[in-house]
Design an enzyme around this catalytic site. Structure first.
Site, PDB file in Angstrom:
ATOM      1  CE1 TYR A 175      -8.625   0.524  -0.808  1.00 42.75           C
ATOM      2  CE2 TYR A 175      -9.181  -1.730  -0.249  1.00 42.75           C
ATOM      3  CZ  TYR A 175      -8.702  -0.497   0.119  1.00 42.75           C
ATOM      4  OH  TYR A 175      -8.315  -0.283   1.416  1.00 42.75           O
ATOM      5  CB  THR A 191      -2.389   2.759   5.631  1.00 35.63           C
ATOM      6  OG1 THR A 191      -3.542   1.984   5.877  1.00 35.63           O
ATOM      7  CG2 THR A 191      -1.285   1.878   5.133  1.00 35.63           C
ATOM      8  CB  CYS A 219      -4.909   6.412  -2.773  1.00 37.89           C
ATOM      9  SG  CYS A 219      -3.599   5.314  -3.270  1.00 37.89           S
ATOM     10  CG  HIS A 256      -9.990   4.626  -0.318  1.00 37.63           C
ATOM     11  ND1 HIS A 256      -8.859   5.203  -0.839  1.00 37.63           N
ATOM     12  CD2 HIS A 256      -9.551   3.684   0.544  1.00 37.63           C
ATOM     13  CE1 HIS A 256      -7.789   4.641  -0.301  1.00 37.63           C
ATOM     14  NE2 HIS A 256      -8.177   3.715   0.537  1.00 37.63           N
ATOM     15  CD  GLU A 295      -5.419  -1.391   2.733  1.00 41.35           C
ATOM     16  OE1 GLU A 295      -4.690  -1.722   1.781  1.00 41.35           O
ATOM     17  OE2 GLU A 295      -5.262  -0.349   3.375  1.00 41.35           O
ATOM     18  CB  CYS A 350      -0.901  -0.009   1.236  1.00 37.09           C
ATOM     19  SG  CYS A 350      -1.747   1.546   1.543  1.00 37.09           S
ATOM     20  CB  CYS A 376      -3.904   0.090  -4.992  1.00 33.06           C
ATOM     21  SG  CYS A 376      -5.067  -0.494  -3.745  1.00 33.06           S
ATOM     22  CD  GLU A 382      -1.795  -1.066   8.165  1.00 33.30           C
ATOM     23  OE1 GLU A 382      -1.114  -1.892   8.806  1.00 33.30           O
ATOM     24  OE2 GLU A 382      -1.704  -0.941   6.930  1.00 33.30           O
TER      25      GLU A 382
HETATM   26 FE1  SF4 Z   1      -3.348   1.904   0.003  1.00 33.67          FE
HETATM   27 FE2  SF4 Z   1      -4.745   1.067  -2.093  1.00 33.67          FE
HETATM   28 FE3  SF4 Z   1      -5.859   2.733  -0.305  1.00 33.67          FE
HETATM   29 FE4  SF4 Z   1      -3.922   3.556  -1.998  1.00 33.67          FE
HETATM   30  S1  SF4 Z   1      -6.001   2.853  -2.539  1.00 33.67           S
HETATM   31  S2  SF4 Z   1      -4.082   4.006   0.181  1.00 33.67           S
HETATM   32  S3  SF4 Z   1      -2.635   1.749  -2.103  1.00 33.67           S
HETATM   33  S4  SF4 Z   1      -5.171   0.633   0.045  1.00 33.67           S
HETATM   34 FE    FE Z   2      -6.884   1.479   1.985  1.00 34.60          FE
END
Ligand code: SF4
Ligand code: FE
Length: 483
Positions: free
Chosen positions: A296, A191, A104, A292, A447, A100, A299, A257
């Site tokens: 996903y 995170t 983002c 968000h 996650e 991660c 990422c 985290e």
């Molecule tokens: Fe982490 Fe994915 Fe969230 Fe970006 S979108 S902060 S890489 S979990």
């Molecule tokens: Fe996340």
């Protein structure tokens, strides 16, 4: 100021005097801590890649307001093309870090706040949009990383924030002063907090008028008085203290985290983005979560690419690459992974403009995206473990491999296909272990379940957005039903 280099970013974080605790001890220099450093390296990649000509188009944007080049992580999406490029950028970073990369959440908070502060001001005549825009200009100008903190500890889940026995279960205003507010509470599972310059706080659920003190959004720097972080444990985290680079699975990158505590933190007026307008708490949550959940679809797909590659290599090293069931498992993993990508791209391509001028994803498709992410990575991990074999969790350590007496035995009994170095075989197995059970399993596996909201949160949104009445009308028309 221009874009920061990765090195400048690291040094800028080093200068922030954060209060960080890890395993019961205060960490004096988090930037140099071996358990924490890989997570900083992941964010660093968002700076390093922005410097490379081949990634400029994905990683940077010409800011329409100033004409200056900014990092895409600090961009306000102004088209579906922006939304699609965001997902592609996240897949690229997932591929390059297998972790991660954290930045983002700030980007998703910026875009949710942009439209929500605009809407709140329109209804109440407040000046949150002006406050937010001033902050965002500062972020863009200095190429900062910002954490977006949403999840409160929540206490008794059956009670609203104001009904909790302990009022601090949700971040809330404890004092209103002429120059600002004082807040108390905590945010869990953060995170990116440790590696950010600033932290945006948002409410975590829709609220009623009784929750007035809890409907609060603001931003503070990470060295603010009263703010401190307690870092969470991860499976196999102390392997990072052993000094090797095989057993950790991914020596360079990771994520950690933190439980972030706000112990009577002062926030000046011009850093407040919501303060008591309870009817906009839900919209802010819905929009941030939507962005968000789109994220996903980028990422996790990028990390999935690494895992599929590792499984394919494990098969090669075992001499099993030609087995038809192995080929089929790799096809299945690819199918699942690309389905997630399809969702990320689709909710972006179907994005629409908001009244405030930025673009929002298609919320139904973004929630479907994340709902699939709560399932498919688990199946991809299952198939990777199947292909890797039990040796993934029973192999001796790298210390045995390099031991003068034991090393030859480890070499002899762990060698597989001809010409394959045992060390390389172990490296790939440890990477699969890292992604499925080790430190990176937080970022890839669990996650996928709970990040950006647990599965039930998406199902509520799918129910709300699914428009069953319209579908009933379609069926009636086709079947000739007349009521
Ligand atoms: Fe982490 Fe994915 Fe969230 Fe970006 S979108 S902060 S890489 S979990
Ligand atoms: Fe996340």
């Amino acid at each position: 100021m221009a874009l920061m280099t990765g090195e400048q970013y690291i040094e800028s974080i080093r200068k922030i005097k954060m209060e960080v605790y890890l395993m019961g001890k205060k960490v004096d220099v988090p930037v140099d801590d071996p358990i924490l450093r890989p997570s900083l390296n992941s964010v660093r990649m968002t700076y390093d890649l922005a410097q490379k000509p081949e990634y400029k188009d994905l990683m940077t944007v010409k800011d329409p307001e100033t004409g200056k080049e900014i990092n895409r992580f600090n961009n306000i999406h102004r088209s579906t093309d922006d939304l699609i490029k965001k997902v592609k950028m996240q897949r690229l970073l997932g591929q390059q870090t297998a972790a991660c990369f954290q930045r983002c959440v700030g980007m998703d908070a910026f875009n949710a706040l942009w439209s929500t502060t605009y809407d709140t001001d329109k209804k109440y005549g407040t000046s949150y949009f002006k406050n937010f825009k001033k902050f965002l200009d500062y972020v863009k100008e200095n190429d900062l990383t910002v954490d977006g903190a949403m999840t409160d500890p929540k206490g008794d889940r059956s009670l609203a924030p104001h009904q909790q026995a302990d009022p601090d279960m949700y971040v809330h205003v404890v004092e209103r002063r002429p120059d600002g507010i004082v807040v108390r509470g905590a945010k869990a599972h953060q995170t990116g907090a440790l590696n950010s310059h600033e932290m945006i706080v948002m409410p975590t659920i829709a609220m009623s008028p009784e929750d007035k003190d809890y409907a609060v959004s603001f931003v503070v720097p990470l060295d603010t008085k009263g703010l401190f972080m307690i870092i969470g444990r991860q499976s196999c985290d102390t392997r990072k203290l052993e000094g090797g680079n095989i057993d950790v699975g991914n020596a360079e990158f990771g994520g950690v985290e933190a439980l972030v505590v706000f112990d009577n933190v002062f926030v000046p007026n011009d850093r407040i983005f919501l303060n008591g307008e309870t009817d906009f708490a839900g919209a802010l949550v819905e929009r941030f979560a939507g962005y968000h959940r789109q994220s996903y679809g980028g990422c996790k797909v990028g990390v999935g690419d690494v895992l599929i590659g590792a499984a394919a290599l494990a098969a090669d090293y075992n001499g099993a690459a030609k087995a038809s069931h192995v080929k089929d498992k790799l096809i299945e993993m690819t199918h699942l992974n690309e389905t997630l990508y399809c969702c990320g791209i689709a909710c972006s391509a179907e994005g629409t403009p908001t009244e405030s001028g930025n673009y929002i994803i298609n919320l139904l498709l973004a929630n479907v995206c994340k709902q699939n992410v709560t399932r498919f990575p688990y199946e991809i991990v299952r198939l990777a473990e199947d292909i890797a074999g039990g040796i993934m969790v029973t192999a001796p350590s790298e210390k045995d491999l390099f031991d003068p007496k034991l090393g030859p035995y480890v070499e002899k009994y762990l060698k597989a296909a001809p010409g394959v170095k045992t060390e390389n075989r172990l490296r790939i197995l440890r990477l699969i272990e890292n992604l499925s059970l080790g430190t990176a399993a937080v970022g890839y596996r669990t996650e996928s379940m709970h990040g950006a909201g647990s599965p039930q949160a998406q199902r509520i949104m799918i129910a709300r957005q699914g428009n069953i009445p319209a579908k009933k009308e379609l069926a009636k028309k086709i079947a000739g039903v007349k009521e």
